[in-house]
Design an enzyme around this catalytic site. Structure first.
Site, short mmCIF file in Angstrom:
data_model
loop_
_atom_site.label_atom_id
_atom_site.label_comp_id
_atom_site.label_asym_id
_atom_site.label_seq_id
_atom_site.Cartn_x
_atom_site.Cartn_y
_atom_site.Cartn_z
N ASN A 57 1.50 0.73 -3.76
CA ASN A 57 1.15 1.07 -2.37
C ASN A 57 0.73 -0.10 -1.49
OD1 ASN A 57 -1.24 0.93 -3.84
ND2 ASN A 57 -2.24 2.52 -2.64
N GLU A 108 -9.08 -0.32 -11.15
CA GLU A 108 -9.24 0.19 -9.78
C GLU A 108 -8.35 1.42 -9.67
OE1 GLU A 108 -11.36 -1.01 -7.70
OE2 GLU A 108 -11.84 -2.95 -8.56
N CYS A 161 -5.86 4.44 -1.73
CA CYS A 161 -6.86 5.09 -2.57
C CYS A 161 -8.13 5.44 -1.79
CB CYS A 161 -7.19 4.18 -3.75
SG CYS A 161 -7.59 2.54 -3.19
#
Ligand SMILES: NC(=O)c1ccc[n+]([C@@H]2O[C@H](COP(=O)([O-])OP(=O)(O)OC[C@H]3O[C@@H](n4cnc5c(N)ncnc54)[C@H](O)[C@@H]3O)[C@@H](O)[C@H]2O)c1
Ligand SMILES: O=C[C@H](O)CS(=O)(=O)O
Length: 478
Positions: free
Chosen positions: A156, A252, A287
């Site tokens: 992303n 992460e 996110c």
């Protein structure tokens, strides 16, 4: 210099591009055309990449100042080639042009901050004499590089999140084997070429391309890798943690970011604008994108009205056009999954206040109301341009609902009451609490990382360097 031939990226090992047997196409996510290829690195290729990185580490010759110069030079080349690099992201990720340019700018800053941090790596003096019996001792710590770092990245933010791994790793004196996301690998391979052009000697950054289940898995199984730095989905994160044993990991992972808008918010228009636009950033595939918006009852109707008005201004379509705000999601499958969740919520009583329609991989910006905590749109990570607006009575109720999540990356709170802001900072169980801005806020130099299923460890160059170095105590008997 040995370049990747044409638009086919094999593995970069010790300065040589090695082609694998299986060719995987990389698609333009809007038009569907093939824009390049990677070849799936075999176990043998991965072993060779790790072996070469380890040899390079053992013969480590890069002074701190040289690391600084290389990272700064790479930042300079990125800036010179900004437009071409941004277009690469637009095509392989479907990210809109203005956001892709923004990502390049951020990645450049991540490189510069890493270069600067390289000069500040230091231990501390330890006052051992404070404990009886240690009067004749002197002591201090050193921070030493861990060795070979395995870096695995998601689709992303393929430039800046790759920067957050390789730049601090090199700054700290490690060597790296990078496995880019197979859906958006071209930009990472270009970064590797640019680093070589900037003077990074062979073997400091090796790249193995391919699928996670093959190439990624081979990396995890190579015991010579001292640490893994991973950004991606919680499922793969859990798999990495359970596979890598006692080796270091930074993970992460995902989030379903809550944002609270209290009735004393200073500027409701601004809050609505930020919540909506930052919920749709990169088609919601961030996110920390706004997902759950808790709004105090007195201002709820007004907020929904304003949010719809903002959503109506969002331009959806071709990501290569200057004024497009939302392009396609990463795949039609991903968009169909999100559409399915919207339909499921509707069947369970939710209302689609705006959007909800899909055309291939493009999902319209969507606002959902009347949701329940058990709906997937609320309790799971949507990772699509879908926001839910939920009313609350008291601030404690809002805190409780925000915390009612398996995730804990970042949260946002809008209030003009300083006490309430401080209470939010203490009460919200997240790696970051952003006051008077949205959960999506991130400055690349800040400590960034989640708790619960959002992961372990921190990024941000200074903090990533702490993760990527070991603390060594030195004691001197005088
Ligand atoms: N917390 C953060 O900073 C952050 C940032 C960006 C994305 N994310 C999360 O990433 C997810 C989306 O990214 P994605 O779809 O690319 O994630 P993903 O987990 O599907 O893939 C990430 C990477 O892991 C690799 N991989 C997959 N299986 C593997 C295996 N068995 N062994 C080793 N590697 C493997 C993939 O090839 C890819 O390179 C979302 O959940 C999002 O929240 C988190
Ligand atoms: O997807 C999550 C990323 O961490 C977002 S950002 O690149 O850090 O803004």
């Amino acid at each position: 210099m040995v370049q990747a031939t044409s638009n086919v990226y094999g593995s970069l090992i010790g300065g040589q591009w090695i082609k694998g047997e299986e060719k995987l196409p990389v698609k333009n996510k809007y038009t569907g055309e093939t824009i390049g290829y990677i070849t799936n690195a075999s176990r043998k290729d991965v072993e060779s990449a790790v072996g070469n990185a380890l040899e390079t580490f053992k013969n480590n010759k890069l002074s701190v100042h040289k690391r600084y110069e290389i990272l700064m030079k790479a930042a300079e080349i990125f800036a010179e080639r900004k437009e071409e690099l941004a277009l690469t992201i637009v095509r392989e990720a479907g990210k809109v042009l203005k956001d892709a340019r923004g990502e390049i700018d951020r990645g450049i800053q991540t490189f510069i901050a890493s270069a600067e941090e390289a000069k500040r790596i230091t231990g501390e003096g330890i006052p051992l004499a404070g404990q009886p019996g240690n009067e004749n001792k002197m002591s201090f710590t050193l921070r030493v590089p861990v060795g070979v770092i395995g870096a695995i990245t998601p689709f992303n933010f393929p430039f800046n999140l790759t920067a957050h791994k390789i730049a601090p790793a090199i700054a700290a004196g490690n060597t790296v084997v990078l496995k880019p996301a197979e859906l958006t690998p071209i930009i990472a391979n270009k970064m590797a070429e640019i680093l070589r052009e900037a003077g990074l000697p062979d073997g400091y950054l090796n790249v193995v391309n391919g699928l996670g289940k093959d190439t990624g898995q081979y990396l995890l199984e190579d015991e010579r890798i001292a640490m893994f730095t991973f950004t991606g989905s919680p499922g793969v994160g859990r798999h990495i943690k359970s596979t890598t044993g006692i080796r270091k990991v930074t993970l992460e992972l995902g989030n379903n970011s809550p944002n609270i808008v209290h009735n004393d918010v200073a500027d409701l228009d601004r809050a609505a604008e930020l919540c909506v636009t930052r919920g749709y950033v990169n088609s919601g595939q961030a996110c920390i994108s706004v997902q759950r918006i808790y709004v105090q009852k007195e201002i709820y109707d007004q907020f929904v009205e304003k949010a719809i008005a903002v959503a109506k201004t969002i331009n959806v379509g071709n990501p290569e056009l200057e004024d497009t705000d939302i392009g396609p999601m990463i795949s039609e499958k991903a968009a169909a999954r999100a559409e399915e969740w919207i339909k499921e919520a509707e069947e369970q009583g939710a209302e689609i206040a705006f959007g909800g329609k899909r055309n291939g991989a493009v999902l319209d910006p969507t606002i959902v109301t009347n949701v329940k905590p058990s709906m997937k749109l609320v309790c799971e990570e949507v990772f699509a341009p879908v926001i839910s607006i939920i009313p609350y009575e008291t601030i404690d109720e809002a805190f409780e609902q925000a915390n009612d999540s398996e995730f804990g990356l970042q949260a946002g709170v809008f209030t003009s009451d300083l006490n309430l802001a401080m209470k939010a900072a203490q009460t919200l169980e997240f790696g970051g609490v952003i006051i008077n801005n949205v959960s999506t806020y991130r400055a690349d130099i800040m400590p960034y990382g989640g708790i619960k299923n959002s992961g372990v460890g921190k990024e941000g160059p200074k903090y990533a360097i702490e993760e990527m170095t070991d603390e060594r105590i030195v004691v001197i008997d005088l």
